[in-house]
Design a protein around this motif. Sequence first.
Motif, PDB file in Angstrom:
ATOM      1  N   ALA A   1       0.779  -1.013   0.025  1.00 22.61           N
ATOM      2  CA  ALA A   1       0.021   0.069  -0.028  1.00 22.61           C
ATOM      3  C   ALA A   1       0.931   1.246  -0.005  1.00 22.61           C
ATOM      4  N   THR A   2       2.034   1.147   0.833  1.00 28.94           N
ATOM      5  CA  THR A   2       3.013   2.408   0.719  1.00 28.94           C
ATOM      6  C   THR A   2       3.532   2.541  -0.909  1.00 28.94           C
ATOM      7  N   LEU A   3       3.787   1.536  -1.509  1.00 28.12           N
ATOM      8  CA  LEU A   3       4.285   1.743  -2.888  1.00 28.12           C
ATOM      9  C   LEU A   3       3.332   2.207  -3.768  1.00 28.12           C
ATOM     10  N   SER A   4       2.117   1.907  -3.618  1.00 29.43           N
ATOM     11  CA  SER A   4       0.880   2.690  -4.087  1.00 29.43           C
ATOM     12  C   SER A   4       0.677   3.996  -4.176  1.00 29.43           C
ATOM     13  N   GLU A   5       1.059   4.397  -2.836  1.00 26.30           N
ATOM     14  CA  GLU A   5       0.869   5.679  -2.659  1.00 26.30           C
ATOM     15  C   GLU A   5       2.007   6.534  -3.132  1.00 26.30           C
ATOM     16  N   MET A   6       3.157   5.891  -3.365  1.00 27.62           N
ATOM     17  CA  MET A   6       4.246   6.509  -3.629  1.00 27.62           C
ATOM     18  C   MET A   6       4.057   6.681  -5.402  1.00 27.62           C
ATOM     19  N   TRP A   7       3.611   5.705  -5.921  1.00 25.59           N
ATOM     20  CA  TRP A   7       3.216   5.612  -7.390  1.00 25.59           C
ATOM     21  C   TRP A   7       2.480   6.908  -7.588  1.00 25.59           C
ATOM     22  N   LYS A   8       1.381   7.215  -6.969  1.00 28.76           N
ATOM     23  CA  LYS A   8       0.362   8.390  -6.962  1.00 28.76           C
ATOM     24  C   LYS A   8       1.043   9.565  -6.784  1.00 28.76           C
ATOM     25  N   SER A   9       1.946   9.493  -5.847  1.00 25.53           N
ATOM     26  CA  SER A   9       2.752  10.811  -5.615  1.00 25.53           C
ATOM     27  C   SER A   9       3.723  11.117  -6.872  1.00 25.53           C
ATOM     28  N   GLU A  10       4.317  10.095  -7.386  1.00 26.63           N
ATOM     29  CA  GLU A  10       5.409  10.273  -8.482  1.00 26.63           C
ATOM     30  C   GLU A  10       4.562  10.703  -9.693  1.00 26.63           C
ATOM     31  N   LEU A  11       3.337  10.303  -9.881  1.00 29.42           N
ATOM     32  CA  LEU A  11       2.458  10.479 -11.376  1.00 29.42           C
ATOM     33  C   LEU A  11       2.127  12.173 -11.057  1.00 29.42           C
ATOM     34  N   GLN A  12       1.647  12.377 -10.027  1.00 31.61           N
ATOM     35  CA  GLN A  12       1.466  14.052  -9.922  1.00 31.61           C
ATOM     36  C   GLN A  12       2.646  15.015 -10.085  1.00 31.61           C
ATOM     37  N   LEU A  13       3.902  14.335  -9.304  1.00 35.19           N
ATOM     38  CA  LEU A  13       5.163  15.381  -9.691  1.00 35.19           C
ATOM     39  C   LEU A  13       5.577  15.290 -10.991  1.00 35.19           C
ATOM     40  N   ARG A  14       5.289  14.296 -11.710  1.00 38.11           N
ATOM     41  CA  ARG A  14       5.826  14.131 -13.270  1.00 38.11           C
ATOM     42  C   ARG A  14       4.852  15.076 -14.113  1.00 38.11           C
ATOM     43  N   LEU A  15       3.671  15.066 -13.461  1.00 40.03           N
ATOM     44  CA  LEU A  15       2.595  15.982 -14.301  1.00 40.03           C
ATOM     45  C   LEU A  15       2.844  17.338 -13.739  1.00 40.03           C
ATOM     46  N   TYR A  16       3.707  17.817 -12.927  1.00 37.89           N
ATOM     47  CA  TYR A  16       3.894  19.118 -12.441  1.00 37.89           C
ATOM     48  C   TYR A  16       2.680  19.652 -11.678  1.00 37.89           C
ATOM     49  N   LYS A  17       2.262  18.775 -10.821  1.00 37.55           N
ATOM     50  CA  LYS A  17       1.160  19.109  -9.800  1.00 37.55           C
ATOM     51  C   LYS A  17       1.620  18.657  -8.500  1.00 37.55           C
ATOM     52  N   PRO A  18       2.494  19.368  -7.972  1.00 39.71           N
ATOM     53  CA  PRO A  18       3.151  19.025  -6.751  1.00 39.71           C
ATOM     54  C   PRO A  18       2.105  19.327  -5.414  1.00 39.71           C
ATOM     55  N   ALA A  19       1.058  20.078  -5.794  1.00 37.41           N
ATOM     56  CA  ALA A  19       0.157  20.478  -4.754  1.00 37.41           C
ATOM     57  C   ALA A  19      -0.922  19.183  -4.358  1.00 37.41           C
ATOM     58  N   GLU A  20      -1.041  18.355  -5.710  1.00 41.60           N
ATOM     59  CA  GLU A  20      -1.773  17.292  -5.485  1.00 41.60           C
ATOM     60  C   GLU A  20      -1.083  16.079  -5.125  1.00 41.60           C
ATOM     61  N   ALA A  21       0.246  16.114  -5.163  1.00 46.14           N
ATOM     62  CA  ALA A  21       1.268  15.150  -4.875  1.00 46.14           C
ATOM     63  C   ALA A  21       1.329  14.911  -3.260  1.00 46.14           C
ATOM     64  N   LEU A  22       1.224  16.117  -2.564  1.00 47.24           N
ATOM     65  CA  LEU A  22       1.326  16.101  -1.382  1.00 47.24           C
ATOM     66  C   LEU A  22       0.551  15.292  -0.597  1.00 47.24           C
TER      67      LEU A  22
END
Length: 705
Positions: free
Chosen positions: A514-535
Amino acid sequence: MKERDGHIELKRFHKQWRAYALISHLFIALAISVLCVAIFRRFEQVSFLWTIPVCLVILGIMAWWTGLMKTSTRDIGRFLNQSFPELEESADLLVKPAESLNVLEKLQVIKIEDKLSNISASRLFSKRLRSSALVLLAGLVLAFGISTLTFSRNTVNANSANKTIIPTVPDKILPGISSVKLRITPPAYTRRSPKTQSQFSVSAEEGSSLNWQIRTTQRAKNIKLIFNDKEAIPLVSANELGTLWSLHKTVTKSGFYQVDLGGTLSDLYKLEVIKDQPASVRIIRPAQYSSIDFGEPQRTSLQVQIDDDYGINDAFIAAIISSGKGEGVKFREQKLSFQQNFSGAASYKLNKTIDLKGLGMVPGDELYFYVQARDSRLQESRSDIYKVTIQDTAQLMNMDGMLGGVNLVPEYFRSQRQIIIDTEKLLKERTSISTEAFNSRSNEIGVDQKLLRLRYGKFLGEEDESEIGGHQEETSDPADFGNPEAILDAVSHKHDQAEDATFFEPELKAQLKATLSEMWKSELQLRLYKPAEALPFEYKALRLLKDLQQKSRVYVAKTSFKPPVIKADKRLSGELDKIVQPQNNRIIDPKDNSQNSLKLTAGILAAKKPGRTLTASEIVTLNDASRLIASRAASQPASFLGSLGILRGIIRSGSAAKVPQRDVAELEAVLQKIIKQESRSPQAQSGTPANDLAKEYFNNLKRNR
């Protein structure tokens, strides 16, 4: 001239067909409207006059759907061609103008005009009308049946609402009693109206007021009602002739009673009291344990279902807010109300949004709440306690407790914190840097998140990105069919498989995934230039990691033992006279004699023979069993009252053979239900002489050693 007459005849058929079709549609629309109104009357009291507008609406829909008004004479001609072969598929020629017909068509028109005047199209049209009339008749019959069922259903619902079940089998009344009138007045908390019945057996709400009026055929000296074979209450004469007697009593518990008319006892009558149950409170939403992560709205939606027998008077939310930690924890109690006006209905579905920030909660605080309801009898009931937590991001960034304990997970917690710090710093500097620099730094943080995710993936056997999420299934090769090595390869345990190459427990493994899944979602938003949604995903991954680190600790409780002080003068003296052998005393209660009477009664019933009468000792045994069953019938009349009457009938008749076999079987079943299993008590072993001799021989062998 004949062509003109044929055309007029075809128009007459057209008008006749329209009339029959309209009447047929009217019959069907009337049948449907009557059924709809009858069904609607099951739920609301409406008049059958609504049938007229409903019928007109349905008739208009049917006429538009079937194209009744759009039908032309040409369509009627085609219909006649299909129905009457003698027209030779030429009826549509009558619709054409005379000047447009050729010689052959004119000859054909002259030929079929005579046949057209001889056909009976009205009989063909009336077939559809007869079918519609049958539909209307069936609809009226069904509507009448539904209306009758509606009345019966309402009556049953009213009885169910009043919690009273009127016995369907009439009571056996003493010959000297001509009629009985029993008025049942439910207590005020039920909000039920009084009701009257003409039978002795009664089921009433707890606290109901019962008023008996018994009319006798002749003048009676006295009449009594005997409750549970214990309490005898005389009735009061209500007229000078002594033929009308009355009694008023408030019932609070179940039981049975008899009528004593001048020394003659009636059958046993049921007196069932329906207890008022407290309200049932069930919280549908949220979950019993929920948390609000960073970035989520600090509020929770509450949905509650409350049901009661008779009505709900009030309900509220009792909230307890916990703030602080350790010895500095503080509690605040608060009462929250629903936006609902409780009018005494039996069921409510309540909704409320609890604003946690409005309650003064901050990150790290916990909300404990439950819903309490009060019914019309002022009985209180409550739901389970539910908990809502606001995650504290500052506590997640704390490094306390990271160095102690046995840690089975990697020491990369600081890296996830650093990603969060970098993301928040990037968001603060967003207005002071260019878009290209912002996107570049967001992508770099995403790369750091990817590297951290791959590090943790190694602990699940994921050596590269191709195995993210666990072992990938391989497709089978048809050439391996029947290959023993391939079969063993599929079922054997391998240490180099990604799914099994871990030393974690299944629970820790699931949480790490489950932790890796949250990291996946965070990385996706950061790669889309949306750090506020990745936080939010970064914070959730950190929280899961900290929880995982705490679960992997090994705690050893401290133990202490203070041995007794040893006296030096007693040490190694060998005196054992003060040591007493421990004894375990047990008191065995004697057997219950009532159980013996029940068992003997069952034996008497099993040994019944035609013409055999009961002895005096057997009658005494049956009387003892009768008293025991009567005590059970006082609390559960519906289960034991019938069997008590059967047993007393056997005692009065003096023979079990005179009672129907069905009643005897029912009585035996009740006896077996009451007889409980006896617990085994310690008993001395009884041995044969051979066993005693062998035991003595064994003891002598031990003594000689």
